[in-house]
Motif scaffolding. Structure first.
Motif, PDB file in Angstrom:
ATOM      1  N   PRO A  14       6.618  31.025  75.267  1.00 15.75           N
ATOM      2  CA  PRO A  14       5.268  31.413  75.957  1.00 15.75           C
ATOM      3  C   PRO A  14       4.687  30.636  76.832  1.00 15.75           C
ATOM      4  O   PRO A  14       4.275  29.289  76.248  1.00 15.75           O
ATOM      5  CB  PRO A  14       4.308  32.098  74.766  1.00 15.75           C
ATOM      6  CG  PRO A  14       5.231  32.531  73.672  1.00 15.75           C
ATOM      7  CD  PRO A  14       6.432  31.396  73.704  1.00 15.75           C
ATOM      8  N   GLY A  15       4.030  30.948  77.978  1.00 20.90           N
ATOM      9  CA  GLY A  15       3.332  29.698  78.951  1.00 20.90           C
ATOM     10  C   GLY A  15       4.545  29.157  79.802  1.00 20.90           C
ATOM     11  O   GLY A  15       4.205  28.503  80.742  1.00 20.90           O
ATOM     12  N   GLY A  16       5.658  29.081  79.484  1.00 21.61           N
ATOM     13  CA  GLY A  16       6.752  28.448  80.058  1.00 21.61           C
ATOM     14  C   GLY A  16       7.227  29.192  81.382  1.00 21.61           C
ATOM     15  O   GLY A  16       6.640  30.133  81.959  1.00 21.61           O
ATOM     16  N   SER A  17       8.090  28.491  81.968  1.00 20.24           N
ATOM     17  CA  SER A  17       8.729  28.931  83.379  1.00 20.24           C
ATOM     18  C   SER A  17      10.224  29.074  83.453  1.00 20.24           C
ATOM     19  O   SER A  17      10.911  28.456  82.411  1.00 20.24           O
ATOM     20  CB  SER A  17       8.226  28.004  84.599  1.00 20.24           C
ATOM     21  OG  SER A  17       7.087  28.061  84.581  1.00 20.24           O
ATOM     22  N   LEU A  18      10.618  29.731  84.287  1.00 22.31           N
ATOM     23  CA  LEU A  18      12.189  30.057  84.372  1.00 22.31           C
ATOM     24  C   LEU A  18      12.491  30.682  85.872  1.00 22.31           C
ATOM     25  O   LEU A  18      11.566  31.215  86.400  1.00 22.31           O
ATOM     26  CB  LEU A  18      12.640  31.165  83.428  1.00 22.31           C
ATOM     27  CG  LEU A  18      14.081  31.299  82.886  1.00 22.31           C
ATOM     28  CD1 LEU A  18      14.642  29.950  82.500  1.00 22.31           C
ATOM     29  CD2 LEU A  18      14.237  32.389  82.001  1.00 22.31           C
ATOM     30  N   ARG A  19      13.776  30.199  86.282  1.00 22.68           N
ATOM     31  CA  ARG A  19      14.091  30.739  87.791  1.00 22.68           C
ATOM     32  C   ARG A  19      15.647  31.496  87.465  1.00 22.68           C
ATOM     33  O   ARG A  19      16.336  31.032  87.081  1.00 22.68           O
ATOM     34  CB  ARG A  19      14.480  29.710  88.723  1.00 22.68           C
ATOM     35  CG  ARG A  19      14.474  30.094  90.129  1.00 22.68           C
ATOM     36  CD  ARG A  19      14.674  28.883  90.961  1.00 22.68           C
ATOM     37  NE  ARG A  19      16.029  28.185  91.038  1.00 22.68           N
ATOM     38  CZ  ARG A  19      16.465  27.391  91.867  1.00 22.68           C
ATOM     39  NH1 ARG A  19      15.583  27.252  93.046  1.00 22.68           N
ATOM     40  NH2 ARG A  19      17.576  26.996  91.713  1.00 22.68           N
ATOM     41  N   LEU A  20      15.441  32.565  87.768  1.00 27.59           N
ATOM     42  CA  LEU A  20      16.456  33.427  87.985  1.00 27.59           C
ATOM     43  C   LEU A  20      17.350  33.643  89.493  1.00 27.59           C
ATOM     44  O   LEU A  20      16.442  33.036  90.499  1.00 27.59           O
ATOM     45  CB  LEU A  20      16.367  34.850  87.890  1.00 27.59           C
ATOM     46  CG  LEU A  20      15.455  35.012  86.463  1.00 27.59           C
ATOM     47  CD1 LEU A  20      15.172  36.700  86.260  1.00 27.59           C
ATOM     48  CD2 LEU A  20      16.229  34.636  85.038  1.00 27.59           C
ATOM     49  N   SER A  21      18.550  33.694  89.630  1.00 28.90           N
ATOM     50  CA  SER A  21      19.251  33.677  90.656  1.00 28.90           C
ATOM     51  C   SER A  21      19.943  34.840  90.752  1.00 28.90           C
ATOM     52  O   SER A  21      20.314  35.476  90.009  1.00 28.90           O
ATOM     53  CB  SER A  21      19.990  32.254  90.988  1.00 28.90           C
ATOM     54  OG  SER A  21      21.168  32.310  90.012  1.00 28.90           O
ATOM     55  N   CYS A  22      20.096  35.121  92.061  1.00 27.83           N
ATOM     56  CA  CYS A  22      20.763  36.458  92.231  1.00 27.83           C
ATOM     57  C   CYS A  22      21.967  35.829  93.453  1.00 27.83           C
ATOM     58  O   CYS A  22      21.453  35.749  94.672  1.00 27.83           O
ATOM     59  CB  CYS A  22      20.060  37.812  92.652  1.00 27.83           C
ATOM     60  SG  CYS A  22      21.018  38.964  93.328  1.00 27.83           S
ATOM     61  N   THR A  23      22.959  35.991  93.201  1.00 24.76           N
ATOM     62  CA  THR A  23      24.226  35.593  94.270  1.00 24.76           C
ATOM     63  C   THR A  23      25.001  36.707  94.634  1.00 24.76           C
ATOM     64  O   THR A  23      25.309  37.535  93.944  1.00 24.76           O
ATOM     65  CB  THR A  23      25.231  34.577  93.564  1.00 24.76           C
ATOM     66  OG1 THR A  23      24.377  33.239  93.275  1.00 24.76           O
ATOM     67  CG2 THR A  23      26.053  33.890  94.771  1.00 24.76           C
ATOM     68  N   ALA A  24      25.124  36.672  96.264  1.00 26.65           N
ATOM     69  CA  ALA A  24      25.815  38.141  96.748  1.00 26.65           C
ATOM     70  C   ALA A  24      27.205  37.634  97.211  1.00 26.65           C
ATOM     71  O   ALA A  24      27.465  36.438  97.597  1.00 26.65           O
ATOM     72  CB  ALA A  24      24.928  38.432  98.024  1.00 26.65           C
TER      73      ALA A  24
END
Length: 129
Positions: A14-24
């Motif tokens: 909790p309080g953290g960060s994350l980056r998601l990616s979507c590749t086409a």
């Protein structure tokens, strides 16, 4: 035919960060508006954010506004969802999706049933200590 692959889900505190990616692949992502949806266990799918092609207009659900940022890298056929200040309520499987028209995608984010052109397979974000 456009195909999407989601990635980046993980266990985060909790309080953290994350980056998601979507590749086409299979088609030019520049021709599509792209968005993110999520579905938590036992809950209905909800819209998170979307970004248009062209002028890269963005739209966010109230639940993530100010914490999540959607962006796109057309040169690499990718869309990102940068998530910060995560809470356990953000735990869900996150899916990216694409539509030819931003209006259609924005309506889908708002909850209007819509036929979108492509969906990713989903990536799990688990916010827990």
């Amino acid at each position: 035919q456009l195909q999407l692959v989601d990635a980046g889900g993980d266990l985060v505190q909790p309080g953290g960060s994350l980056r998601l990616s979507c590749t086409a692949s299979g088609d030019n992502m520049r021709c599509y508006a792209v968005g993110w949806f999520r579905q938590a266990p036992g809950k209905e799918r909800e819209g998170v954010a979307c970004i248009s092609h062209g002028d890269e207009t963005t739209y966010y659900a109230d639940s993530v506004k100010g914490r999540f940022t959607i962006s796109r890298d057309n040169a690499n056929n990718r869309v990102y969802l940068q998530m910060s200040k995560l809470s356990p309520e953000d735990t869900a499987v996150y899916y990216c999706a694409a539509a030819r028209f931003m209006s259609v995608l924005r309506d889908a984010i708002r909850g209007t049933p819509s036929n979108l052109d492509a969906w990713g397979q989903g990536t799990l974000v688990n916010v827990s200590s």
